[in-house]
Design a protein around this motif. Structure first.
Motif, short mmCIF file in Angstrom:
data_model
loop_
_atom_site.label_atom_id
_atom_site.label_comp_id
_atom_site.label_asym_id
_atom_site.label_seq_id
_atom_site.Cartn_x
_atom_site.Cartn_y
_atom_site.Cartn_z
N UNK A 81 0.83 -1.22 -0.08
CA UNK A 81 0.06 0.16 -0.12
C UNK A 81 0.66 1.11 0.08
N UNK A 82 1.96 1.14 0.34
CA UNK A 82 3.18 2.34 0.08
C UNK A 82 4.07 2.18 -1.05
N UNK A 83 3.70 1.59 -1.92
CA UNK A 83 4.57 1.42 -3.25
C UNK A 83 5.82 0.53 -2.93
N UNK A 84 5.95 -0.21 -1.75
CA UNK A 84 7.01 -1.16 -1.58
C UNK A 84 8.23 -0.13 -1.29
N UNK A 85 7.95 1.29 -0.69
CA UNK A 85 9.14 2.15 -0.67
C UNK A 85 10.12 1.84 0.51
N UNK A 86 11.33 1.88 0.36
CA UNK A 86 12.14 1.64 1.55
C UNK A 86 12.24 2.52 2.56
N UNK A 87 11.97 3.79 1.99
CA UNK A 87 12.04 5.00 3.06
C UNK A 87 11.00 4.72 4.18
N UNK A 88 9.74 4.28 3.79
CA UNK A 88 8.69 4.04 4.71
C UNK A 88 9.12 2.96 5.79
N UNK A 89 9.50 1.85 5.23
CA UNK A 89 10.07 0.70 5.96
C UNK A 89 11.12 1.35 7.02
N UNK A 90 12.03 2.23 6.68
CA UNK A 90 13.12 2.75 7.58
C UNK A 90 12.48 3.61 8.66
N UNK A 91 11.54 4.56 8.14
CA UNK A 91 10.80 5.31 9.05
C UNK A 91 10.02 4.59 10.33
N UNK A 92 9.53 3.35 9.78
CA UNK A 92 8.87 2.67 10.94
C UNK A 92 9.75 1.92 11.68
N UNK A 93 10.98 1.84 11.19
CA UNK A 93 11.74 0.97 11.80
C UNK A 93 12.57 1.83 13.00
N UNK A 94 12.61 2.97 12.69
CA UNK A 94 13.06 3.95 13.66
C UNK A 94 12.36 4.52 14.62
N UNK A 95 10.87 4.42 14.32
CA UNK A 95 9.85 4.69 15.42
C UNK A 95 9.76 3.62 16.38
N UNK A 96 9.99 2.30 15.85
CA UNK A 96 9.88 1.19 16.88
C UNK A 96 11.22 1.01 17.58
N UNK A 97 12.31 1.35 17.11
CA UNK A 97 13.61 1.62 17.82
C UNK A 97 13.65 2.40 18.92
N UNK A 98 12.74 3.68 18.59
CA UNK A 98 12.59 4.94 19.81
C UNK A 98 12.35 4.23 20.93
N UNK A 99 11.02 3.48 20.82
CA UNK A 99 10.42 2.99 21.97
C UNK A 99 10.71 1.62 22.69
N UNK A 100 11.61 0.89 21.77
CA UNK A 100 12.06 -0.35 22.50
C UNK A 100 13.19 -0.23 23.41
N UNK A 101 12.99 -0.78 24.57
CA UNK A 101 14.22 -0.69 25.63
C UNK A 101 15.16 -1.74 25.28
N UNK A 102 16.34 -1.47 25.37
CA UNK A 102 17.31 -2.89 25.08
C UNK A 102 17.18 -3.69 26.07
N UNK A 103 17.12 -4.95 25.87
CA UNK A 103 17.22 -5.96 26.74
C UNK A 103 18.27 -6.95 26.62
N UNK A 104 18.58 -7.69 27.67
CA UNK A 104 19.84 -8.55 27.58
C UNK A 104 19.40 -9.87 26.53
N UNK A 105 20.19 -10.29 25.70
CA UNK A 105 20.03 -11.06 24.86
C UNK A 105 18.95 -10.92 23.90
N UNK A 106 18.57 -9.68 23.47
CA UNK A 106 17.48 -9.44 22.57
C UNK A 106 18.11 -9.67 21.30
#
Lengths: 298, 384
Positions: free
Chosen positions: B142-167
């Motif tokens: 639905x977003x034209x398979x655009x890599x930019x969208x993928x990277x944007x979502x990825x950074x949003x998730x990374x921003x809220x994920x707390x690093x855990x041991x053995x993650x």
């Protein structure tokens, strides 16, 4: 731990929790492969002591002879105790007429006999062979599935089972249905039968049988209850049963698989689900199983 | 063949049920009769979500309310797939469904910035100690398979994920609807060279059970003068002496799944002939070193029952096979699906190990003594 060992261990833990959390549990025994596996698992769960469950057979009166012979031999050789309750009797009590269909199935009426038996024997837990792969309503059901005083399942208020922690606490008159094989598939059951060399009724293997061929190709074993019409053709062919239920509602499948190994090979090739292939009554509607379970079915 | 338990989560309508359906469809795990039914319901194309939405209410509302269990196998793995609901009001079902799983399949909608409910699910995974996460950015079609969208979502998730041991984090752009990167590798996203969802699942090795840990045994019950239990960690060696408080116990005979044996591994159901059956009871834990006794603890609870006003109240606490009365001081109102740290004191001590608390393995449920409903689940965080 390989997958069969995992499933076996899980089932044994569930059977033990049932024994230690309830006063009067019974193991529902139909003579089918799933309930035969459960008897085997119960033996392993409590060895070297005897199985602490009485078997309960809800008898529709439409069983295959082979099933009953197998049941009686198993009970005898393993020294088990069994209660048999009649569906016909439960129907008479409620003045329910015999079904008039061409295949007069008492399958749905089993709930009455089961609910009567639960009441009469004061049963607090019924161990059943239901598997989540059989049907989409079963796929939603808990391992310890709570039933209220009327035997009703309420799928929208089930007890959560985090980490498989099973809460079997109930008030008088309520009961729990226990499903140790929840996470098994039909193929898991057969692979386990092979691994453990569990004996089964001969119906599960290919044999010559006189059958009635239905318009959709389903093969029904000729039996005294079916109402034959003049246009019906009987054919003698090599068949086996994928599930064993009433003669009136369980279809056979054409098969030449005469050993457990051959059955497993056949199932690996099969494109049709277990229930789709064999159960006339389960084809009724999408919500058939959910509705039936709400009314106290297994 | 091994077993891998995987759950799907993410916000409502992110396509969880569709993804599970796609996994089953493209791995040839749906029978033709079922497929025929789904195709009829979907008006020509299979309606994959209906495969797991098994209740009348779910089909009429078009959403997943409760957990569904589905299975499929590859050559080496039997997968137990747990489809969990996305709606906020069914978060507790997501918690329960996820609890026993080893891998989280987190769906993110490519079309929308990540929402509160996704953050909540990520928080629950952290609470439960689930370390293998496959983050699948769905609806890439639905977003034209655009890599930019993928990277944007990825950074949003990374921003809220707390690093855990053995993650272990895996990022995959997918289209569950079109079957891109689920089982089959993508044709449309040449910029992505990583594994498909199924390839990623196949490569995951879940944390191994605690074979080398101090042997610890939980008692399920006594029957016929025999003790029945579960080996929680370590191995059983018949020569060792077992301890609990000041008591000791010798194991004379050991059976695993009905077969006499001299060795047992973590997770095994064991049957034991012991030196003194009279000191053994359901709910106890015996170790090669004695476990600690705990009567006061703090638990991170997920509330599953009706809302409760602040105050002091009592519930039945289950930890493994042990049952106690637990008195709780609720400092503020707790609503269904809330996650809160709660202090509780128990009517009698339970046996615990600090290392199991650290490993998030001391898990409990709370039961309402009147209705017998399971009203909460949680993990012991600390003991007094």
């Amino acid at each position: 731990m390989d997958h069969l060992q995992y499933l076996e261990t899980e089932a044994i833990e569930i059977l033990r929790e049932t024994a230690f959390q309830f006063e009067r549990p019974v193991l529902l025994f139909s003579g089918g492969k799933d309930s035969i596996c459960m008897v085997h698992l119960a033996r392993l769960a409590f060895a070297p002591n005897p199985i602490p469950f009485t078997l309960l057979h809800i008898d529709t009166g439409h069983n295959f002879t082979e099933t009953l012979t197998f049941r009686d031999e198993l009970v005898h050789t393993m020294g088990l105790s069994i209660e048999v309750r009649s569906v016909a009797e439960a129907m008479r009590k409620r003045e329910i007429a015999e079904p008039k269909a061409k295949f007069p199935s008492r399958n749905a009426m089993q709930s009455f006999a089961l609910l009567d038996a639960i009441h009469e024997l004061n049963i607090d837990a019924c161990i059943g062979g239901g598997r989540r792969d059989e049907d989409k309503a079963r796929a939603k059901e808990r391992i310890f599935s709570f039933r209220d005083q009327e035997g009703t399942w309420n799928p929208l208020s089930q007890r959560p089972e985090p980490w498989n922690m099973l809460n079997g606490r109930i008030n008088p008159g309520e009961n729990v249905r226990v499903f140790p094989l929840s996470n098994w598939t039909e193929l898991d059951v057969w692979n386990y039968i092979q691994r453990e060399q569990i004996a089964l009724p001969s119906l599960y293997f290919a044999h010559e049988r006189l059958c009635l061929e239905l318009p959709d190709g389903a093969l029904m074993a000729y039996n005294p209850y079916v109402r034959l019409e003049s246009t019906d053709a009987l054919v003698e062919c090599s068949v086996r049963f994928r599930t064993i239920g009433d003669m009136t509602c369980t279809a056979a499948i054409p098969s030449r698989a005469s050993s457990v190994e051959e059955v497993i090979a056949e199932l690996n090739q099969s494109q049709i689900s277990e229930r789709g292939a064999t159960r006339l009554d389960d084809r009724i509607s999408e919500a058939g199983m959910e509705d039936r379970k709400r009314q106290g079915y297994f | 063949m091994r077993i891998l338990k995987v759950f799907t989560c993410g916000n409502v309508d992110d396509g969880k049920s569709t993804l599970l359906g796609r996994l089953l469809l493209d791995s040839d795990s749906i029978s033709v009769d079922i497929l025929h039914q789904l195709t009829e319901q979907g008006g020509g194309v299979p309606n994959l979500a209906l495969l797991t939405d098994g209740l009348r209410a779910e089909r009429s509302m078009g959403i997943t309310i409760d957990v569904a269990y589905k299975f499929f196998t590859t050559k080496h793995t039997k997968y137990i797939l747990v489809d969990t609901p996305g709606h906020q009001e069914y978060t507790r079902n997501m918690y329960a469904g996820a609890s026993a799983c080893e891998v989280a399949l987190v769906l993110i909608d490519a079309l929308k910035p990540i929402e509160a409910q996704t953050r909540k699910h990520l928080e629950i995974m952290e609470t439960l100690g689930i370390t293998h996460l496959i983050v699948a950015v769905n609806k890439m079609d639905a977003v034209g398979f655009e890599q930019a969208v993928f990277l944007e979502r990825q950074s949003e998730v990374k921003a809220v994920l707390n690093p855990q041991e053995n993650q272990h984090l895996h990022w995959i752009p997918i289209s569950a609807l079109a079957g891109e990167n689920v089982v089959k590798s993508t044709q449309a996203m040449t910029w992505y060279t990583g594994p498909s969802v199924i390839e990623c699942l196949e490569s995951i090795t879940p944390p191994t059970d605690m074979l080398n840990a101090m042997p610890l045994l939980e008692i399920q019950g006594i029957y016929g003068g025999t003790a029945y239990g579960k080996l929680l960690q370590g191995t059983i060696d018949i020569k060792k002496t077992w301890h609990r408080g000041t008591q000791t116990l010798e194991i004379k005979e050991c059976y695993v799944n009905g077969i006499p044996t001299a060795v047992a591994a973590p997770g095994d159901q064991v049957t034991l002939q012991v030196s003194d059956i009279n000191v053994v009871e359901r709910g106890q834990q015996w170790g090669v070193e004695a476990p600690l006794q705990c009567t006061e603890c703090t638990v991170e609870l997920c509330w599953m029952g009706a809302a409760m006003e602040p105050g002091t109240m009592e519930f039945i606490l289950r930890r493994g096979t042990a049952e106690r009365l637990a008195r709780i001081d609720l400092p503020k109102r707790i609503n269904p699906n809330d996650i809160q740290h709660i202090n509780m004191s128990l009517s009698a001590p339970i046996d615990v190990l600090i290392e199991r608390i650290v490993a998030k393995k001391e898990r409990i449920i709370l039961i309402d003594a009147q209705t017998n409903a399971t009203v909460a689940a949680g993990i012991i965080k600390s003991i007094a």
